[in-house]
Motif scaffolding. Structure first.
Motif, PDB file in Angstrom:
ATOM      1  N   GLU A  80       0.838  -1.215   0.000  1.00 55.34           N
ATOM      2  CA  GLU A  80       0.000   0.000   0.000  1.00 55.34           C
ATOM      3  C   GLU A  80       0.864   1.254   0.000  1.00 55.34           C
ATOM      4  N   ARG A  83       2.150   1.628  -3.501  1.00 58.26           N
ATOM      5  CA  ARG A  83       1.085   2.016  -4.437  1.00 58.26           C
ATOM      6  C   ARG A  83       0.740   3.500  -4.304  1.00 58.26           C
ATOM      7  N   LYS A  97      -0.889  -5.446  -7.333  1.00 60.20           N
ATOM      8  CA  LYS A  97      -1.201  -6.394  -6.259  1.00 60.20           C
ATOM      9  C   LYS A  97      -0.837  -7.775  -6.776  1.00 60.20           C
TER      10      LYS A  97
END
Length: 160
Positions: A80, A83, A97
């Motif tokens: 995360e 990202r 992912k």
């Protein structure tokens, strides 16, 4: 530049560091990468470094699998964060992912293997230095100590 044919490391050249070539099968690819044998202040290659490399060379398959698994777990713990660093149009390319170790194949590429100079008596260390799509500035480093993965972090842990 000085060159030698070493019984453990093969052909090595010295230009501020001992370098040669090393083959490793990792993430489904056979990679021929730079091999660096770290020494300081003109020191010779130590017996511990030779032992570390022999151990690695004899157990390449299992050590490479352990490195793959460690990178996958590291990436999953930080996905995360990675990202968040990309725009919507590139996030699924640069930091997708992934659900299996094989998903890492296109995200990292092995740049070199480094036989670390021993700082503690009897400690055998090999470093794997990767370029990483999800962290193009800092890449990824994996430190293998005495045949087991000790640390996964940015390349900084292995440079210098």
């Amino acid at each position: 530049m000085t060159g030698i044919s070493d019984r453990d490391f093969g052909e090595l050249h010295f230009d501020e560091a001992w370098t040669g070539l090393c083959e490793v099968f990792i993430f489904g690819r056979l990679c021929e990468v730079e091999l660096i044998v770290q020494t300081f202040d003109g020191d010779s290659i130590s017996d511990i470094q030779r032992l570390a490399f022999r151990e690695f060379d004899s157990n390449k398959a299992s050590i490479s699998l352990a490195v793959e698994k460690a990178i996958f777990n590291y990436y999953l713990c930080r996905i995360e964060e990675y990202r968040e660093g990309f725009d919507a149009d590139e996030v699924d390319i640069k930091a997708p992912k992934v659900h299996a170790i094989d998903g890492m194949r296109d995200l990292v590429s092995l740049r070199c293997i480094k036989v670390m100079s021993p700082f503690d008596a009897g400690v055998r260390q090999i470093g794997f230095i990767f370029d990483a799509n999800f962290d193009p500035q800092l890449g990824l480093g994996v430190l293998v100590t005495n045949g087991s993965v000790e640390t996964v972090d940015t390349q900084d842990i292995l440079l210098g």
